[in-house]
Motif scaffolding. Structure first.
Motif, mmCIF file in Angstrom:
data_model
loop_
_atom_site.group_PDB
_atom_site.id
_atom_site.type_symbol
_atom_site.label_atom_id
_atom_site.label_comp_id
_atom_site.label_asym_id
_atom_site.label_seq_id
_atom_site.Cartn_x
_atom_site.Cartn_y
_atom_site.Cartn_z
ATOM 1 N N GLN A 460 0.866 -1.186 0.000
ATOM 2 C CA GLN A 460 0.000 0.000 0.000
ATOM 3 C C GLN A 460 0.904 1.239 0.000
ATOM 4 O OE1 GLN A 460 -2.635 0.662 3.385
ATOM 5 N NE2 GLN A 460 -4.066 1.711 1.996
ATOM 6 N N GLU A 474 3.572 0.194 2.705
ATOM 7 C CA GLU A 474 3.464 -0.794 3.797
ATOM 8 C C GLU A 474 3.174 -2.144 3.161
ATOM 9 O OE1 GLU A 474 0.461 -0.143 6.838
ATOM 10 O OE2 GLU A 474 1.052 -1.965 7.914
ATOM 11 N N ALA A 477 0.023 -8.557 4.275
ATOM 12 C CA ALA A 477 -0.072 -9.959 3.841
ATOM 13 C C ALA A 477 -1.413 -10.224 3.165
ATOM 14 C CB ALA A 477 0.078 -10.868 5.050
ATOM 15 N N ARG A 478 -1.375 -11.001 2.073
ATOM 16 C CA ARG A 478 -2.581 -11.449 1.390
ATOM 17 C C ARG A 478 -2.415 -12.923 1.053
ATOM 18 N NH1 ARG A 478 -3.821 -7.310 3.070
ATOM 19 N NH2 ARG A 478 -4.698 -5.463 2.092
ATOM 20 N N ASN A 532 4.805 -5.293 9.073
ATOM 21 C CA ASN A 532 4.171 -5.493 10.397
ATOM 22 C C ASN A 532 4.841 -6.649 11.144
ATOM 23 O OD1 ASN A 532 1.676 -3.658 10.371
ATOM 24 N ND2 ASN A 532 1.656 -4.641 8.362
ATOM 25 N N ASP A 594 2.595 1.265 15.560
ATOM 26 C CA ASP A 594 1.396 1.115 14.725
ATOM 27 C C ASP A 594 0.137 1.371 15.560
ATOM 28 O OD1 ASP A 594 -0.094 0.558 12.510
ATOM 29 O OD2 ASP A 594 0.576 -1.525 12.285
ATOM 30 N N ASP A 595 -0.936 1.767 14.904
ATOM 31 C CA ASP A 595 -2.254 1.965 15.532
ATOM 32 C C ASP A 595 -2.151 2.822 16.791
ATOM 33 O OD1 ASP A 595 -2.999 0.212 13.574
ATOM 34 O OD2 ASP A 595 -3.041 -1.546 14.892
ATOM 35 N N GLN A 618 -6.488 4.717 12.241
ATOM 36 C CA GLN A 618 -7.519 5.256 11.350
ATOM 37 C C GLN A 618 -8.786 5.714 12.068
ATOM 38 O OE1 GLN A 618 -9.211 2.277 8.770
ATOM 39 N NE2 GLN A 618 -7.220 1.334 8.494
ATOM 40 N N GLU A 652 -2.987 7.026 9.040
ATOM 41 C CA GLU A 652 -3.511 5.804 8.410
ATOM 42 C C GLU A 652 -4.959 6.021 7.992
ATOM 43 O OE1 GLU A 652 -2.054 1.590 9.841
ATOM 44 O OE2 GLU A 652 -2.821 2.752 11.517
ATOM 45 N N GLU A 655 -8.946 8.586 3.341
ATOM 46 C CA GLU A 655 -9.827 8.229 2.234
ATOM 47 C C GLU A 655 -10.294 9.481 1.454
ATOM 48 O OE1 GLU A 655 -12.986 5.879 3.898
ATOM 49 O OE2 GLU A 655 -11.658 4.182 4.319
ATOM 50 N N PHE A 674 -6.867 4.706 1.189
ATOM 51 C CA PHE A 674 -7.439 4.366 -0.108
ATOM 52 C C PHE A 674 -7.380 5.538 -1.090
ATOM 53 C CE2 PHE A 674 -10.303 0.953 2.017
ATOM 54 C CZ PHE A 674 -9.177 0.156 2.198
#
Ligand code: C2E
Ligand code: MG
Ligand code: MG
Length: 703
Positions: A460, A474, A477-478, A532, A594-595, A618, A652, A655, A674
Motif C-alpha cells: 500500500q 506498507e 499480507a494477502r 508489520n 502502529d495503531d 484510522q 492511516e 480516504e 485508499f
C-alpha cells in the motif's frame, strides 16, 4: 490284543487332584487301603497255615485214639465190632483209606474209598512199627497217619488212616469273612473320615490360597484371620503384613499418579476419572465441568524464581479450592447429599471444577461465573495485590460428551472463546464446535498454502505529504488462492498467531518485501518499505538476527526498512523489547509504532522505546471526518508530541482529500489510505512507481 490293552492303559491320562488337601487325602487313603490289604493277606496266610497245623494235630490224636480202640478189639477177638468201627471211619467223607496191620506188617483188614493217597503210604507203616510212634506223611493228595496199636505196653500191630486234604484244610476265608468284612467296612469309613480330617487340617491353607487369588484378581486388599497356633497362623500373619505393605505402596503410587505434587489438589487424570465415574453411575445426571485459565499468572510465572513460583501456585490453589467450596454451598441443590464439587489442577495455570448433580444449565453457568468472579477479585500474595486474569469455559455432562475426555475437551473449547468474551465465561455450544472445526480446516489449508507460497506481500503506497510523491509503502499480507481469490489478513493472522504459523508467514512476507524494495532501489525508484511485526515474532529469541539476515540477503539498505510494532507488543516487556530493538536500530532499521492511540498506554510507550515513526490509527481520521473536536485535539497533540520528540507521523486510513489536506496543514509527514491507493500486488506497485516516474519526467519536460 494284550499289547493293545496295555497301550490303551498307558494313554489314559489320570487327572491329578489340584488341591493340597485332596492330594493328602488321596495319599492317606491309598496308604490305608494298601496297608489293610497287606494285613488281610498276611492274616489269611497265617490263619491258613495255623489251622492246617492244628487240624493235623487233631487228626493225629484221632488216629492214635482209633488205633488204641482197634488194638483192644483185635486182642479181644471182636472181629465184627472191629469191622463196624472201621466201617464207620471209612464212611467219613474225609477218610480215603483205612487199614490194620499185624506186628509183622501183615494186613489184617483194609478198606479203600479213594486211592489218591496211596503214594503217601510208602514205608509209613514200617516207620511206625519200628519206631513204636505215630508216623505222618503229607502231600497235596492228603495226609496219612500210621499209629502203633499198643496193648499192655506191647505193640500188636499198626493202624493206618489216609485223610483227604479237606480234613485238615479249614477254609480260612470263610472263617475270617466276618472279620474281613468288618475290616473292609472300617477302611471304607476311614476314607471319607481321612478326607474330612485332612480338609480341616488344610482349611487355613485353603483360606490363604483363596485370599491370595482374590487379591491377585484385583479385589480390595484385606487382612485374613487364622487362629491355628501352627505354621499356618505364622504364614497368615506374614501374609497380612505383606498385604498391608502392598496396600501402603499402592496408596503412595495412587497419590503420585493422581495428586498434583505442588498443590495437593487432584490432577487431570483423577479429575477425568471422577467425571467418568459419575457418568457411569448415573449417565442422565446433569453436571458441570468448568476449566479455568489464569492468563495473567501465566505471564507472571516466568519472571519468578522457582520457589516463589511454587509458593504462588500453592496460594492460588488454596484460593481456588476455597472459592469452589463457597460457591458449591451457594449453588448446591438439596438432593446432592455428600457429592461435593471437585477442584483439580489440570495444568500449570489451568484449574478445573466438576460440579455434579446440578438442577439446570443455568445453575452450571452460575456456578462457573461465581468461581470465576471470586478468582478475579484482587488476590493477596506476599504483600502484593495480584490480578489472576481468569477465564472459564464450561461444558455439561452428559449433554456435551459421553466421557470425561470429550467433556473436558469441549470445556476447553469454550475456554478458548471465553478469553475473547467480555464476561470471561463461556458455556459450550455446538456452534462453538463447528467454529473450531472450521478453524482446524483453515489451519490445515494454511499449512498447505504456506508450502505453496500462497501468502504474498501486497504493497500500500504511502504519500510523502511534503512532496506529494509515493516514497514509501506498507507490506500487507494477502492469501492469494490458486483460483486468484484474495483473502485479507483479518481471516488468517489471528489463526496464525494461535497455531504458531505466524512465524514462517511473517518471515515470508518480510523476505518478499525486502527483496522487492531492494529491486525497486536498484531500478532507481527507492521506496521505504514498512513491515508489520506480530507479538509472537517479536518475542522470538532470534528476531533481530533473522531480520538483519533477510536484509543482507536481499541487498537492501537497512534504513529502507521500517518495522511496525503495536504498543501492546512493545509494552509486554519493555526492557526485553529495548534489547531486541537495539541491534536493529544500530544497523539503521527504522521503528514505527502502529495503531497509535488505540491502546491504554500510548504515551508511556514513547518514553520507553526509541521509535522513529508514529502511525495515527484510522479511527482518529474517521472521527476527524465526523467533525469530532476531541479527535482534532488528539491529532494536534500527537503531531506536537512527535515534532518535540523528532519523530515522523503517518496518518492511516486517509480516504478523502480533506483528511489529507488537514493532516498536511498540521505538519503530518505521510498519508496512507485508499485515497492514494489500497494495497496492490508487487507487480502492480512496480507499475505504479513506473507511472509516477514517467509522469514526473513528463512534468519536468513540460516545465
Ligand atoms: P495495519 O498494520 O494497521 O494495516 C493497515 C490496515 O488498514 C490494512 O488492513 C489496510 O488495508 C487498511 N487500510 C489502509 N488504508 C485504509 C483506508 O483508507 N480505509 C480503510 N478502511 N482501511 C485502510 P489489512 O491489510 O486488512 O491488515 C489488517 C491488519 O493485519 C494490519 O493492520 C496488521 O495489523 C495485520 N497485518 C497485515 N499484514 C501483516 C503481516 O504481514 N504480518 C503481521 N504480523 N500482521 C499483518
Ligand atoms: Mg501496519
Ligand atoms: Mg495500523
Amino acid at each position: 490284543m494284550l499289547h493293545r490293552w496295555i497301550q490303551g492303559l498307558a494313554s489314559l491320562k489320570l487327572r491329578r487332584p489340584r488341591s493340597l488337601a485332596s492330594r493328602a487325602a488321596l495319599l492317606t487313603t491309598t496308604f490305608v487301603v494298601v496297608t489293610a490289604a497287606l494285613c488281610a493277606t498276611t492274616l489269611l496266610i497265617g490263619a491258613h497255615r495255623e489251622s492246617a497245623r492244628h487240624q493235623i494235630a487233631v487228626l493225629s490224636d484221632l488216629t492214635i485214639h482209633a488205633a488204641t480202640q482197634w488194638g483192644g478189639l483185635i486182642e479181644e477177638g471182636r472181629r465184627d465190632e472191629l469191622d463196624r468201627v472201621v466201617g464207620r471211619v471209612i464212611a467219613r467223607a474225609t477218610v480215603m483209606q483205612v487199614s490194620l496191620h499185624d506186628a509183622h506188617g501183615g494186613v489184617l483188614t483194609e478198606r479203600v474209598d479213594d486211592r489218591r493217597g496211596a503214594a503217601l503210604l510208602e514205608g509209613l507203616e514200617q516207620r511206625a512199627r519200628e519206631s513204636g510212634e505215630i508216623a505222618i506223611a503229607r502231600s497235596g493228595e492228603g495226609v496219612a497217619f500210621a499209629a502203633p496199636m499198643m496193648r499192655a505196653g506191647r505193640m500188636i500191630g499198626v493202624g493206618l488212616i489216609v485223610w483227604t486234604p479237606d480234613a485238615y484244610r479249614l477254609n480260612a476265608f470263610v472263617a475270617l469273612a466276618p472279620f474281613l468284612l468288618i475290616a473292609a467296612g472300617l477302611v471304607l469309613i476311614s476314607i471319607p473320615l481321612t478326607a474330612i480330617l485332612v480338609r480341616r487340617a488344610a482349611a487355613p491353607l485353603h483360606a490363604l490360597t483363596a485370599q491370595a487369588e482374590r487379591i491377585a484378581s484385583g479385589a480390595e486388599l484385606a487382612p485374613i484371620e487364622i487362629v491355628s497356633h501352627d505354621e499356618f497362623q505364622t504364614l497368615a500373619t506374614a501374609f497380612n503384613r505383606m498385604t498391608a505393605r502392598l496396600d501402603e505402596s499402592l496408596r503412595r503410587i495412587q497419590d503420585i499418579a493422581f495428586i498434583d505434587p505442588i498443590t495437593q489438589l487432584p490432577n487431570q487424570d483423577r479429575f477425568a476419572r471422577e467425571i467418568d465415574f459419575a457418568l457411569l453411575q448415573d449417565g442422565s445426571e446433569l453436571g458441570a465441568v468448568a476449566v479455568f485459565e489464569l492468563q495473567r499468572i501465566a505471564k507472571l510465572r516466568p519472571t519468578l524464581e522457582s520457589n516463589a513460583a511454587r509458593d504462588l501456585t500453592r496460594a492460588i490453589a488454596t484460593h481456588f479450592a476455597e472459592a469452589t467450596r463457597a460457591v458449591d454451598k451457594l449453588v448446591a441443590p438439596a438432593h446432592r447429599g455428600d457429592r461435593r464439587a471437585l477442584a483439580a489442577r489440570l495444568g500449570a495455570d489451568e484449574f478445573g471444577v466438576f460440579a455434579p448433580r446440578l438442577a439446570s444449565a443455568t445453575d452450571a453457568a452460575r456456578f462457573a461465573q461465581h468461581v470465576n468472579a471470586a478468582l478475579n477479585r484482587p488476590f493477596e500474595w506476599r504483600g502484593h495485590k495480584l490480578a489472576l486474569g481468569a477465564s472459564c469455559g464450561v461444558a455439561l455432562t452428559p449433554r456435551d460428551g459421553g466421557d470425561a475426555g470429550a467433556v473436558i475437551r469441549r470445556a476447553r473449547l469454550a475456554l478458548g472463546a471465553a478469553h475473547a468474551s467480555p464476561a470471561r465465561v463461556r458455556l459450550f455450544t455446538p456452534a462453538l464446535d463447528r467454529e473450531v472445526n472450521a478453524r482446524l480446516n483453515l489451519e490445515r489449508e494454511m499449512r498447505g498454502a504456506l508450502e505453496r507460497n500462497e501468502f504474498r506481500a501486497f504493497f500500500q503506497p504511502k504519500l510523502n505529504l511534503a512532496t506529494g510523491r509515493i516514497e514509501a509503502c506498507e507490506a500487507l499480507a494477502r492469501w492469494v488462492r490458486p483460483d486468484r481469490t484474495i483473502i485479507g489478513p483479518a481471516r488468517f493472522i489471528p489463526v496464525a498467531e494461535e497455531n504458531g504459523l505466524i512465524g514462517p508467514l511473517s518471515e515470508a512476507i518480510m523476505r518478499e518485501a525486502c527483496w522487492k524494495a531492494a529491486a525497486w532501489a536498484r531500478a532507481g525508484q527507492p521506496v521505504k518499505v514498512a513491515v508489520n511485526v506480530s507479538a509472537l515474532q517479536f518475542r522470538g529469541e532470534r528476531f533481530a538476527e533473522g531480520v538483519l539476515r533477510i536484509i543482507e540477503h536481499a541487498g537492501l539498505s537497512p534504513d529502507q526498512l521500517e518495522l511496525e510494532i503495536t504498543e501492546t507488543v512493545a509494552l509486554e516487556d519493555p526492557e526485553r523489547a529495548a534489547r531486541t530493538i537495539r541491534p536493529l536500530r544500530d544497523a539503521g532499521v527504522r521503528l514505527a509504532i502502529d495503531d497509535f492511540g488505540c491502546g491504554h498506554s500510548s504515551l508511556s510507550v514513547l518514553s520507553k522505546l526509541p521509535f522513529d515513526v508514529i502511525k495515527i490509527d484510522q479511527q482518529f481520521i474517521r472521527a476527524l471526518s465526523r467533525g469530532d473536536r476531541q479527535a482534532v485535539a488528539i491529532i494536534e497533540m500527537i503531531l506536537a508530541l512527535a515534532s518535540a520528540l523528532g519523530m515522523e507521523v503517518v496518518a492511516e486510513g486517509i480516504e478523502r482529500r480533506e483528511e489529507m489536506d488537514f493532516m498536511r496543514a498540521h505538519g503530518c509527514h505521510w498519508a496512507q489510505g485508499f485515497l492514494s491507493g489500497a494495497a496492490v500486488s508487487a507487480h502492480e506497485f512496480t507499475e505504479l512507481l513506473r507511472r509516477q516516474a514517467s509522469e514526473e519526467i513528463a512534468a519536468e519536460d513540460a516545465a
